[in-house]
Design a protein around this motif. Sequence first.
Motif, PDB file in Angstrom:
ATOM      1  N   LYS A   3     -30.329   9.004 -51.014  1.00 51.96           N
ATOM      2  CA  LYS A   3     -29.673   8.364 -49.868  1.00 51.96           C
ATOM      3  C   LYS A   3     -29.434   9.377 -48.754  1.00 51.96           C
ATOM      4  N   TYR A   4     -29.017  10.572 -49.130  1.00 50.27           N
ATOM      5  CA  TYR A   4     -28.799  11.634 -48.140  1.00 50.27           C
ATOM      6  C   TYR A   4     -30.096  11.964 -47.415  1.00 50.27           C
ATOM      7  N   ARG A   5     -31.179  12.116 -48.177  1.00 46.79           N
ATOM      8  CA  ARG A   5     -32.474  12.457 -47.586  1.00 46.79           C
ATOM      9  C   ARG A   5     -32.916  11.380 -46.596  1.00 46.79           C
ATOM     10  N   ILE A   6     -32.763  10.111 -46.953  1.00 44.09           N
ATOM     11  CA  ILE A   6     -33.199   9.031 -46.071  1.00 44.09           C
ATOM     12  C   ILE A   6     -32.303   8.936 -44.850  1.00 44.09           C
ATOM     13  N   MET A   7     -31.000   9.079 -45.063  1.00 44.51           N
ATOM     14  CA  MET A   7     -30.038   8.935 -43.966  1.00 44.51           C
ATOM     15  C   MET A   7     -30.226  10.003 -42.888  1.00 44.51           C
ATOM     16  N   ILE A   8     -30.542  11.231 -43.286  1.00 42.36           N
ATOM     17  CA  ILE A   8     -30.647  12.313 -42.289  1.00 42.36           C
ATOM     18  C   ILE A   8     -32.044  12.441 -41.702  1.00 42.36           C
ATOM     19  N   SER A   9     -33.027  11.718 -42.265  1.00 47.70           N
ATOM     20  CA  SER A   9     -34.410  11.822 -41.791  1.00 47.70           C
ATOM     21  C   SER A   9     -34.673  10.828 -40.668  1.00 47.70           C
ATOM     22  N   GLU A  10     -35.401  11.286 -39.665  1.00 52.27           N
ATOM     23  CA  GLU A  10     -35.880  10.376 -38.633  1.00 52.27           C
ATOM     24  C   GLU A  10     -36.997   9.519 -39.230  1.00 52.27           C
ATOM     25  N   GLU A  11     -37.213   8.362 -38.636  1.00 49.49           N
ATOM     26  CA  GLU A  11     -38.282   7.493 -39.133  1.00 49.49           C
ATOM     27  C   GLU A  11     -39.635   8.185 -39.061  1.00 49.49           C
ATOM     28  N   SER A  12     -39.826   9.016 -38.037  1.00 52.09           N
ATOM     29  CA  SER A  12     -41.083   9.757 -37.902  1.00 52.09           C
ATOM     30  C   SER A  12     -41.268  10.759 -39.042  1.00 52.09           C
ATOM     31  N   GLU A  13     -40.157  11.318 -39.550  1.00 55.84           N
ATOM     32  CA  GLU A  13     -40.236  12.231 -40.693  1.00 55.84           C
ATOM     33  C   GLU A  13     -40.585  11.476 -41.968  1.00 55.84           C
ATOM     34  N   LEU A  14     -39.959  10.322 -42.172  1.00 57.03           N
ATOM     35  CA  LEU A  14     -40.263   9.517 -43.357  1.00 57.03           C
ATOM     36  C   LEU A  14     -41.706   9.035 -43.346  1.00 57.03           C
ATOM     37  N   GLN A  15     -42.233   8.759 -42.160  1.00 58.05           N
ATOM     38  CA  GLN A  15     -43.592   8.241 -42.053  1.00 58.05           C
ATOM     39  C   GLN A  15     -44.625   9.256 -42.546  1.00 58.05           C
ATOM     40  N   ARG A  16     -44.253  10.532 -42.565  1.00 63.90           N
ATOM     41  CA  ARG A  16     -45.151  11.597 -43.028  1.00 63.90           C
ATOM     42  C   ARG A  16     -45.200  11.673 -44.552  1.00 63.90           C
ATOM     43  N   ILE A  17     -44.213  11.058 -45.213  1.00 69.89           N
ATOM     44  CA  ILE A  17     -44.128  11.146 -46.671  1.00 69.89           C
ATOM     45  C   ILE A  17     -45.216  10.298 -47.333  1.00 69.89           C
TER      46      ILE A  17
END
Length: 405
Positions: free
Chosen positions: A253-267
């Motif tokens: 939850k911490y990782r998702i909450m602090i990540s921008e959507e653009s950062e998550l899109q790279r995963i």
Amino acid sequence: MKAVGIVVEYNPFHNGHLYHLQETRKQTGADCIIAVMSGNFLQRGEPALVSKWARTKMALSAGVDLVIELPYAFSVQSAEMFASGAVALLDALRCTELCFGSEHGEIEPFIAAVHAVQKHEQQYNAHIQKAIKTGVSYPQAITDTWKQLQIDGVDLTQPNNILGFSYVKAIVEQQSSIVPRTIRRIAAGYHDETVSHPSIASATSLRKMLNGSAEQLNDISRYIPSYTKHALKQYYSTYGTFHHWEHYFPLLKYRIMISEESELQRIANIDEGLEHRFKATIIQAETFAQFMQALKTRRYTWTRLQRACAHILTNFTKEQMKAMKKPSYIRLLGMSGNGQRYLQSVKKHLPLPVATTMSRLQSHPIYAQEKKATAAYAAIFPEALRIKMMKEEYATPPIYLSFCK
């Protein structure tokens, strides 16, 4: 010596696994059984109940001769990538056969299906993409495609059949000389959460019965060998827990909450706008189960989403996944005396280096991801236990059990 390969997770090792192992030796006449085993995170995106070292002890105690690690880059993947990595390692170790468990139980339909798919490859891929766009899951898209192309074969809605098809496909595509074999699963299905047999239960049902605590070990005793019970008890005594996703949910939850959507899109596995769905859903979720129920749709299966969660937790990106196309080393986790003799007889002729200590691989990209996976796996512990597990990752030599046959 004749070496036969198996691909395992042993989460945990139970009587059904023992049956598969014994039948493999009996039906193939193997002198040496080599198990490719997932590390601390598994194919369905789950943290393993206990560490790879504890599961290696179970495997060796059961009679496996060599246990090698399937790196995170291949273990937490679709069936196709999972199988590709496992077959490449078994081929490198000069296995002559690969024996897998399946719901179908006969090898000829798997082989015929792979050749049929290759014959209609363009149509096959086009049908799958078309089916996925209608909103169905990938496994269902494959099944629908088989029906459309009138490919006779095995039921790919069954998880071990999917893996079996993928093993045979990988063998053919890699032009390996490995001969595939299959043994029918008995008594319990892969996903069964209830028990109906006096001595055989699925790993899923056993994990459910344990419910994260060693207090229920006696309840599952008739479904597991004594050495599995001992290994589980010893692990719980040392670390105070068995691993499950709820432990990791605050970190996720911490990782998702602090990540921008653009950062998550790279995963890895975050595609088709899933990053928006993750960000919108995480705010209200209080548990991992609640989060997953809110995320899941007909198109996005629990397994696919769970793998994406594992990749967020370990920061495994699409770029990394594309770069890690095949294993480039063989990590030895454990061996019997017999396994040691086999390894000595072939070691000079292997196409990949055998890693018994990890000091030379510290900057290797595949192993760098393995260290991140172990760091994530150990993150739920107090500092002293976290340090202990991280040290085990790079300092533990292969486990040796000389009495194993």
